[in-house]
Design an enzyme around this catalytic site. Sequence first.
Site, PDB file in Angstrom:
ATOM      1  N   HIS A 171       0.801  -1.227   0.000  1.00 52.01           N
ATOM      2  CA  HIS A 171       0.000   0.000   0.000  1.00 52.01           C
ATOM      3  C   HIS A 171       0.833   1.276   0.000  1.00 52.01           C
ATOM      4  O   HIS A 171       0.293   2.348  -0.250  1.00 52.01           O
ATOM      5  CB  HIS A 171      -0.955   0.003   1.196  1.00 52.01           C
ATOM      6  N   GLU A 176      -6.665 -12.855   5.079  1.00 48.88           N
ATOM      7  CA  GLU A 176      -7.538 -11.676   4.988  1.00 48.88           C
ATOM      8  C   GLU A 176      -8.641 -11.846   3.948  1.00 48.88           C
ATOM      9  O   GLU A 176      -9.173 -10.854   3.440  1.00 48.88           O
ATOM     10  CB  GLU A 176      -6.720 -10.404   4.723  1.00 48.88           C
ATOM     11  N   ASP A 212      -9.196  -5.990   5.271  1.00 43.05           N
ATOM     12  CA  ASP A 212      -9.643  -6.762   4.104  1.00 43.05           C
ATOM     13  C   ASP A 212     -10.676  -7.817   4.498  1.00 43.05           C
ATOM     14  O   ASP A 212     -11.603  -8.087   3.736  1.00 43.05           O
ATOM     15  CB  ASP A 212      -8.446  -7.398   3.389  1.00 43.05           C
TER      16      ASP A 212
HETATM   17  C1  3PY Z   1      -5.713  -5.528   6.603  1.00 43.60           C
HETATM   18  O1  3PY Z   1      -6.200  -5.322   7.723  1.00 43.60           O
HETATM   19  O2  3PY Z   1      -6.343  -5.934   5.616  1.00 43.60           O
HETATM   20  C2  3PY Z   1      -4.302  -5.278   6.397  1.00 43.60           C
HETATM   21  O3  3PY Z   1      -3.773  -5.648   5.354  1.00 43.60           O
HETATM   22  C3  3PY Z   1      -3.544  -4.522   7.433  1.00 43.60           C
HETATM   23  O4  3PY Z   1      -2.681  -3.622   6.824  1.00 43.60           O
HETATM   24 MG    MG Z   2      -5.034  -6.155   3.837  1.00 45.83          MG
END
Ligand code: 3PY
Ligand code: MG
Length: 256
Positions: A46, A149, A175
Site C-alpha cells: 500500500h 484476509e 480486508d
Molecule cells: C488488513 O487489515 O487488511 C491489512 O492488510 C492490514 O494492513
Molecule cells: Mg489487507
Amino acid sequence: MTRPSLVERLAGPDNLLGTFNLIPSPEVIELIALAGFDLVIVDMEHGPHQLGQVHAAVLAADAHGLATVVRVRSLDPPAIGAVLDLGASGVLVPHVESAADAAAVVRSARFAPEGERGANPWVRAGGFGARQNWFADTRRDVAVLVMIEGKNALADLPRILAVPGLDAVFLGPVDLSHALGVPGRIDHPTVLAALERAVDLAAARQLTAGVFAPEPAAAPGWWRQGVRLVACGVDTGLIRSALCGAVAVAHGRDQR
Ligand code: 3PY
Ligand code: MG
C-alpha cells in the site's frame, strides 16, 4: 552473544509490537525504532516504496536493532527474494488464500532443498559473499509470515496452519471486513468472530498469530487472547493524529 533473530522471537514467549511504514523515509524508520517498537512492517503493498527505499529502510532499522518485515505486493517469488537479499528480517505476503499459496510463499523464501529461492551469496544478506553458512542460516534469519484476509483463507486455515516453514500467520481485519460483507467495520461481530477463530486455530497448532490493530489501545486485548504480534497503526495515521493533536492543543481545542 548474538541477538535473537525475528524467527526466534516469533517462536519465543514475548509479545512483539510493530507498526506499518508507508512513508519511504529512513528518518521515519529511525523514529519508529526510537519509540520502542520491536519491528516495522515496511509496506510495499500500500505504500509508494520502491526497492531502493526498502533498502534504505532496512539499513536504518538495522542501525537501531529494529526488525524489518517487508510486506511485498503479492505472491511474487522474485520480489520476495529481492527484499530478503537486502537483509530484511522477514517477509509478509498479503492475500494468501490457500495452503498451496502458503507453501509457495515458503518455497520463495527458502533455498533448496526446502525451497527454490534464487541463490546469490554476494548480496547484502549474504554479507556480500563473506557469510560462510548463509544458505544454511536463512532458516534462522528469515521469518515467513502470510496474511489471512479473505474468505478462502478462512476456509482453508486449518491446512494453511499445517504448512511447514511458516513462522506466523498475520490477520488483516480491514480486508476481512470487506470479504465478510461489512466493509471497514473491523469491530463488527462477524469480523471479530473470524479473527478470534483464527487466533484459536493458530494457538491449537502452536503457530504464532499476529494482527493489525489500527488503534494501539486494542493491543492489550489481543495479547490477552493469545495474539503474539500486534502491528498497531500506520505511520501516516500516527503522524496525522500527532499533528492534529499539536494544532488542537495550540489553539486550546479538544483533541480529535
Ligand atoms: C488488513 O487489515 O487488511 C491489512 O492488510 C492490514 O494492513
Ligand atoms: Mg489487507
